[in-house]
Motif scaffolding. Structure first.
Motif, PDB file in Angstrom:
ATOM      1  N   SER A 376       0.852  -1.180   0.000  1.00 49.14           N
ATOM      2  CA  SER A 376       0.000   0.000   0.000  1.00 49.14           C
ATOM      3  C   SER A 376       0.890   1.233   0.000  1.00 49.14           C
ATOM      4  N   ASP A 377       0.283   2.397  -0.144  1.00 47.32           N
ATOM      5  CA  ASP A 377       1.050   3.641  -0.127  1.00 47.32           C
ATOM      6  C   ASP A 377       1.573   3.993   1.257  1.00 47.32           C
ATOM      7  N   LEU A 378       1.142   3.287   2.283  1.00 46.22           N
ATOM      8  CA  LEU A 378       1.571   3.603   3.639  1.00 46.22           C
ATOM      9  C   LEU A 378       3.062   3.365   3.852  1.00 46.22           C
ATOM     10  N   ARG A 379       3.678   2.496   3.051  1.00 46.09           N
ATOM     11  CA  ARG A 379       5.104   2.235   3.268  1.00 46.09           C
ATOM     12  C   ARG A 379       5.948   3.484   3.053  1.00 46.09           C
ATOM     13  N   PHE A 380       5.480   4.392   2.213  1.00 48.30           N
ATOM     14  CA  PHE A 380       6.250   5.610   1.969  1.00 48.30           C
ATOM     15  C   PHE A 380       6.215   6.530   3.189  1.00 48.30           C
ATOM     16  N   ALA A 381       5.098   6.539   3.905  1.00 48.69           N
ATOM     17  CA  ALA A 381       5.035   7.301   5.149  1.00 48.69           C
ATOM     18  C   ALA A 381       6.026   6.736   6.159  1.00 48.69           C
ATOM     19  N   ARG A 382       6.052   5.423   6.280  1.00 45.26           N
ATOM     20  CA  ARG A 382       6.959   4.801   7.253  1.00 45.26           C
ATOM     21  C   ARG A 382       8.416   5.080   6.896  1.00 45.26           C
ATOM     22  N   ARG A 383       8.747   5.055   5.611  1.00 46.87           N
ATOM     23  CA  ARG A 383      10.125   5.332   5.201  1.00 46.87           C
ATOM     24  C   ARG A 383      10.542   6.758   5.530  1.00 46.87           C
ATOM     25  N   LYS A 384       9.585   7.662   5.562  1.00 45.04           N
ATOM     26  CA  LYS A 384       9.902   9.056   5.849  1.00 45.04           C
ATOM     27  C   LYS A 384       9.824   9.362   7.351  1.00 45.04           C
ATOM     28  N   GLY A 385       9.725   8.320   8.152  1.00 41.74           N
ATOM     29  CA  GLY A 385       9.731   8.494   9.589  1.00 41.74           C
ATOM     30  C   GLY A 385       8.369   8.633  10.225  1.00 41.74           C
ATOM     31  N   GLY A 386       7.311   8.529   9.435  1.00 47.01           N
ATOM     32  CA  GLY A 386       5.962   8.624   9.971  1.00 47.01           C
ATOM     33  C   GLY A 386       5.389   7.268  10.323  1.00 47.01           C
ATOM     34  N   VAL A 387       4.144   7.289  10.756  1.00 46.47           N
ATOM     35  CA  VAL A 387       3.420   6.045  11.018  1.00 46.47           C
ATOM     36  C   VAL A 387       2.285   5.943  10.011  1.00 46.47           C
ATOM     37  N   GLY A 388       1.881   4.707   9.704  1.00 46.90           N
ATOM     38  CA  GLY A 388       0.800   4.484   8.754  1.00 46.90           C
ATOM     39  C   GLY A 388      -0.007   3.267   9.127  1.00 46.90           C
ATOM     40  N   TYR A 389      -1.332   3.392   9.076  1.00 41.55           N
ATOM     41  CA  TYR A 389      -2.221   2.298   9.452  1.00 41.55           C
ATOM     42  C   TYR A 389      -3.340   2.157   8.429  1.00 41.55           C
ATOM     43  N   GLY A 390      -3.742   0.908   8.185  1.00 39.23           N
ATOM     44  CA  GLY A 390      -4.907   0.643   7.355  1.00 39.23           C
ATOM     45  C   GLY A 390      -6.155   0.799   8.190  1.00 39.23           C
ATOM     46  N   PHE A 391      -7.071   1.673   7.738  1.00 39.14           N
ATOM     47  CA  PHE A 391      -8.234   1.994   8.567  1.00 39.14           C
ATOM     48  C   PHE A 391      -9.485   2.118   7.715  1.00 39.14           C
ATOM     49  N   ALA A 392     -10.491   1.363   8.087  1.00 42.93           N
ATOM     50  CA  ALA A 392     -11.857   1.475   7.561  1.00 42.93           C
ATOM     51  C   ALA A 392     -12.735   0.817   8.624  1.00 42.93           C
ATOM     52  N   LEU A 393     -14.006   0.587   8.321  1.00 44.29           N
ATOM     53  CA  LEU A 393     -14.866  -0.098   9.284  1.00 44.29           C
ATOM     54  C   LEU A 393     -15.957  -0.851   8.544  1.00 44.29           C
ATOM     55  N   HIS A 394     -16.186  -2.087   8.980  1.00 44.48           N
ATOM     56  CA  HIS A 394     -17.139  -2.977   8.315  1.00 44.48           C
ATOM     57  C   HIS A 394     -18.174  -3.485   9.300  1.00 44.48           C
ATOM     58  N   GLY A 395     -19.302  -3.883   8.744  1.00 38.98           N
ATOM     59  CA  GLY A 395     -20.338  -4.508   9.548  1.00 38.98           C
ATOM     60  C   GLY A 395     -19.884  -5.849  10.092  1.00 38.98           C
ATOM     61  N   ARG A 396     -20.574  -6.305  11.124  1.00 40.30           N
ATOM     62  CA  ARG A 396     -20.174  -7.531  11.842  1.00 40.30           C
ATOM     63  C   ARG A 396     -20.054  -8.725  10.913  1.00 40.30           C
ATOM     64  N   GLY A 397     -20.842  -8.762   9.857  1.00 36.18           N
ATOM     65  CA  GLY A 397     -20.810  -9.918   8.969  1.00 36.18           C
ATOM     66  C   GLY A 397     -19.666  -9.918   7.968  1.00 36.18           C
ATOM     67  N   GLU A 398     -18.936  -8.811   7.868  1.00 40.10           N
ATOM     68  CA  GLU A 398     -17.823  -8.725   6.910  1.00 40.10           C
ATOM     69  C   GLU A 398     -16.528  -9.124   7.603  1.00 40.10           C
ATOM     70  N   THR A 399     -16.085 -10.349   7.323  1.00 37.83           N
ATOM     71  CA  THR A 399     -14.850 -10.838   7.923  1.00 37.83           C
ATOM     72  C   THR A 399     -13.649 -10.379   7.107  1.00 37.83           C
ATOM     73  N   LEU A 400     -12.483 -10.541   7.699  1.00 36.63           N
ATOM     74  CA  LEU A 400     -11.256 -10.243   6.970  1.00 36.63           C
ATOM     75  C   LEU A 400     -11.207 -11.052   5.685  1.00 36.63           C
ATOM     76  N   GLY A 401     -11.640 -12.296   5.741  1.00 34.12           N
ATOM     77  CA  GLY A 401     -11.630 -13.139   4.540  1.00 34.12           C
ATOM     78  C   GLY A 401     -12.575 -12.644   3.470  1.00 34.12           C
TER      79      GLY A 401
END
Length: 436
Positions: A376-401
């Motif tokens: 993801s594009d977050l790796r570029f933030a980490r390389r520049k000394g920042g932090v990066g997290y994947g963030f969204a929100l799903h209903g209870r029935g939506e599993t990671l799979g």
């Protein structure tokens, strides 16, 4: 119109623009989605910056300046390109953005245009009110699907916005724990890249007289066999152990998984879970010859290799050479795209804001840090000394799979419920983190 309705309408427009990235410089044409986003923000008090490293490959940033220069900034990285489609395999128009049975269909609906649209809607909402305490930026990034060379990688060197605290895809889905309880996923890191080309040489000659020839095709077949047999060791750490324990398996299953076996217990997430705990090697391209009556003198295969954070390119080469054994000296190993894996800490102001936001919507549900198997594009933030997290929100029935199953799939779609939850979660986190 509600913030959710606004987000869904924007999502449909982004899908309909069809910014397909064929991994070539002239594809993508994210200028269409950049124009849509710029029109979306028209009339608001934001600073708009367009970046175009190659004709048509436009990234665009919208910044709401904070009132307190010492306050933590927040940057939302949404990408605007999508992968190609096999149109004959779709039962819905891949670029229609249709809503059917509570889902928005279209290429990129999940990866990651529903999040991109939610980010844009929330930042515009902030821009229409009082200025936040911390500076807030939304970026529509080009070229993420081709590892960001004309997008975030270029922006990291040329753009004028903060990389200190970044959010992007994908998180907030649920783990189907064995006892039926709930757990929420937050993505804290991702694997890197260790792409390789393995080349062998042989004798050229006429296809009618193969006897006694050193055949490049036979040699590359043996290389492929040996590479496919590689079984990298388990790489266990706190993130892996926490992930396994969050499933609440019986003690024997948990012990087996912590030791690196029994991955079928993860069901739909068997392959993902294995990839989260191992360096992976996938033979993906094989080339030799051009004419059926000519023995080719060269053959090669390409490998999609994904190292975990902390695993080095030297380790990858040593693993390949060990697997090739006595034929290693006859095989040329060429590095293609190579990038280290990256991970952010499970602590700090932004991580704490994520936990608080999850708890607002799903009280007392444990949060499980994970490592993404892809990039993801977050790796570029980490390389520049920042932090990066994947963030969204799903209903209870939506599993990671189920969410991972939508990525790059035929009839890709995002649930309207998830669009609603994601836009409300982003609005809440923004308020919490930058005081908007």
């Amino acid at each position: 119109m509600s913030l959710t309705d606004t987000t869904i309408a924007l999502l449909q427009n982004l899908i309909q623009n069809g910014c397909v990235n064929y991994l070539t410089a002239d594809s993508g044409q994210e200028t269409k989605n950049a124009d849509t986003l710029e029109a979306f923000f028209a009339g608001t008090d934001v600073r708009v910056e367009r970046y175009e490293p190659h004709p048509g490959r436009v990234s665009i940033a919208f910044t709401v300046e904070g009132t307190d220069p010492s306050a933590e900034p927040l940057t939302l990285l949404g990408h605007t390109d999508v992968v190609p489609v096999d149109e004959d395999k779709w039962t819905h128009d891949p670029f229609g953005g249709e809503i059917v049975d509570g889902r928005v269909f279209g290429r990129g609906a999940t990866d990651m245009l529903y999040i991109t649209a939610a980010m844009a809607a929330c930042v515009r909402d902030v821009a229409r009110g009082e200025r936040p305490r911390g500076t807030l930026t939304f970026v529509g990034c080009a070229d993420e699907e081709a590892r960001g060379g004309l997008g975030a990688a270029w922006l990291a060197d040329h753009a004028d916005f903060s990389w200190a605290n970044c959010l992007s895809e994908e998180g907030g889905s649920h783990l189907p724990a064995a006892d039926g309880s709930d757990a929420l996923v937050v993505v804290v890191g991702e694997k890197g890249a260790g792409q390789r080309r393995l080349t062998v040489h042989g004798d050229a000659g006429h296809g009618s007289a193969p006897f006694g020839r050193d055949m490049a095709v036979a040699k590359i077949a043996e290389v492929a066999r040996r590479v496919a047999a590689i079984e990298p060791d388990l790489r266990s750490d706190d993130i892996w152990e926490g992930y396994v324990r969050a499933w609440k398996f019986d003690p024997d299953t948990e012990a087996a998984l912590l030791a690196g076996s029994g991955y079928d217990a993860f069901g739909q997430l068997e392959s993902y879970s294995h990839a989260m705990s191992h360096l992976t090697i996938s033979p993906t391209v094989l080339r030799a010859g051009g004419a059926i009556n000519v023995l080719p003198s060269v053959a090669w295969m390409e490998l999609d290799i994904r190292p975990l954070p902390g695993q080095t390119q030297e380790e990858i080469d040593a693993l390949l050479r060990d697997a090739l054994g006595e034929i290693a000296d006859d095989v040329e190993i060429t590095h293609l795209i190579t990038e280290d894996g990256s991970v952010s800490p499970t602590s700090g102001p932004l991580y704490d804001a994520i936990l608080s936001t999850f708890n607002e919507f799903f009280p007392d549900v444990p949060v499980v840090p994970t490592i993404a198997a892809g990039g993801s594009d977050l790796r570029f933030a980490r390389r520049k000394g920042g932090v990066g997290y994947g963030f969204a929100l799903h209903g209870r029935g939506e599993t990671l799979g189920s969410v991972l199953g939508e990525l790059h799939s035929h009839d890709e779609s995002a649930a309207v419920e998830d669009v609603d939850l994601t836009v409300r979660a982003y609005r809440s986190l923004i308020r919490r983190f930058v005081g908007a």
